[in-house]
Design an enzyme around this catalytic site. Sequence first.
Site, PDB file in Angstrom:
ATOM      1  N   ASP A 192       0.902  -1.169  -0.098  1.00  0.00           N
ATOM      2  CA  ASP A 192      -0.007  -0.121  -0.083  1.00  0.00           C
ATOM      3  C   ASP A 192       0.780   1.396   0.015  1.00  0.00           C
ATOM      4  O   ASP A 192       1.742   1.401   0.600  1.00  0.00           O
ATOM      5  CB  ASP A 192      -0.925  -0.058   1.282  1.00  0.00           C
ATOM      6  N   GLU A 247       1.783  -0.373  -4.615  1.00  0.00           N
ATOM      7  CA  GLU A 247       0.805   0.718  -5.036  1.00  0.00           C
ATOM      8  C   GLU A 247       1.532   2.079  -4.951  1.00  0.00           C
ATOM      9  O   GLU A 247       2.070   2.460  -4.051  1.00  0.00           O
ATOM     10  CB  GLU A 247      -0.367   0.987  -4.123  1.00  0.00           C
TER      11      GLU A 247
HETATM   12  C1  GLC Z   1      -4.325   2.966  -0.453  1.00  0.00           C
HETATM   13  C2  GLC Z   1      -5.508   2.222  -0.533  1.00  0.00           C
HETATM   14  C3  GLC Z   1      -6.658   2.931   0.119  1.00  0.00           C
HETATM   15  C4  GLC Z   1      -6.222   3.541   1.454  1.00  0.00           C
HETATM   16  C5  GLC Z   1      -5.012   4.223   1.288  1.00  0.00           C
HETATM   17  C6  GLC Z   1      -4.328   4.535   2.823  1.00  0.00           C
HETATM   18  O1  GLC Z   1      -4.491   3.967  -1.378  1.00  0.00           O
HETATM   19  O2  GLC Z   1      -5.706   1.404  -1.718  1.00  0.00           O
HETATM   20  O3  GLC Z   1      -7.789   2.308   0.059  1.00  0.00           O
HETATM   21  O4  GLC Z   1      -7.203   4.445   1.854  1.00  0.00           O
HETATM   22  O5  GLC Z   1      -3.890   3.579   0.624  1.00  0.00           O
HETATM   23  O6  GLC Z   1      -3.769   3.320   3.374  1.00  0.00           O
END
Ligand code: GLC
Length: 510
Positions: A192, A247
């Site tokens: 994440d 991500e």
């Molecule tokens: C990422 C996740 C999202 C979350 C954020 C903070 O973007 O996909 O859902 O709110 O991280 O953890």
Amino acid sequence: MKWWQETVFYEIYMPSFKDGNDDGIGDFKGLREKIPYLAELGIGGVWLTPFYPSPKVDNGYDVSDYYAVDADFGTMADLEAFIAEAHAYGIRVIADMVVNHVSTEHAWFKEARLARDSPKRDWFVWQDTPNNWESFFGGPAWEWDASSEQYYYHSFAKEQVDLNWRNEEVVREIWNVFDFWLDKGLDGFRLDVINNLTLTRNFPDNPVDANGEQVHIFDKDQPGMDAKMAEIGAYIRGKGDYFTVGEISSDKLSDIEKYAGTDGLDVTFNFNFGSVASRDGIVAELSRMQEVYADGRMPTLFFGSHDMSRSWNRLADGREDVAQMLAMLMLTAHGVPFVYFGEELGMADFVPDSVDAMRDVQGIYAYDLELEAGRPADEALRVAQDKTRDKARAPMWWPEGFSQGVAWIGEVPPDFERGRRMFTFYQALIALRKTADFCEPGYRAFDVDGALLMYVRGDYLVCLNFGEAREMENRWGNLTEILANQSIVFDAETVKLPENAAVIFKVGEQ
Ligand code: GLC
């Protein structure tokens, strides 16, 4: 070839997939019942959103214990049974790892805030005077801690406190977390907001653009990030044949691709492609990706996630032919595809009609900020409806329903006829994606002619007409139609492509 290079992944938003105990929240019991469904679709790997204990301010992305399963989702034994059964069906399981921040309810933070000389104090980021950084959900990124009289840093909600990745104890602890879950039988991780890690003690103010919006520069991709990403990738790779997908909070290809490869994570999410606001940018982004990833690395291909409006509304405008064209692109181009749960049924957005029906912290925050700025409630609601990520989080369209109880979030009325047609189309595409032709790296040919995209993978030609009806010369000779989203007329000289036509041909001997 690595297993993940041949795998079609499927994102499961834990609370919304399938409820097995009728409390209105998805869980491992429900998920386990649906493994045969995933297998029938042809899925080779699932990504589970966070299932760790959490106060759920951000639906599990605020972890309060890295070493357990939240009771809403079941027990550790339920998770282990799920992993074992998924593996028996040939389905790998990767888990979301949220290691940029923890919940303020996490024992580490509770200990850290007790006193300035707490042994855990340096596990977080403290300042006497905050700079101008804003949280990615809006509002200030620094929160005053009255008991220890300093501000702590939170790049997301104030209940999600950022870890200090300069502290070696933090890093060692996160390695333990990785080890713990890999030992449970997981096949890898989705990391994440991994380029947000706090790696410096310098906090220069972020610039503000002409609209007064903050430009997030110094609060992500900090100096040392390339090396840290390489270290994380190497650590997990060193444990065995595991998969990592990062991500990266950016929609710029250059920011995203630089962290993917053997000196980073296996792949990173290509938001430059997946989160485009309309169909217009898709062909151009894929063309750029085709060049950038010609070196053997792979991009990711997706049009949906729990953080964005469903592609059915955002990109397909509720048209089945367009939704099928997008599916064909995602499942035949060079890259690692991620289907978002329900997309294979043509699921539509859920739009909460009041702030009470809203569940996402981002939508609720936006509403409150609008009211604070003096905007009337109906305008605030419209802004919040635009910002809320609830859209993609409504429960899955199962024929028997998601749950016997009332779901935790509003439901979208199912269209089972459409669901059946879409499912069959996805199933055919996924079967093709798994064949050797579509596992070959790169393209044998790649051609863009206006809004018409054509590429050759193995012995197959894929034509995707994002524009109006047109004819093209048959340069390939002997074509056999394999799959199309509408009827296509073609002969040895020409191929007629209606608007939004998507077709796969097998190219025969010349
Ligand atoms: C990422 C996740 C999202 C979350 C954020 C903070 O973007 O996909 O859902 O709110 O991280 O953890």
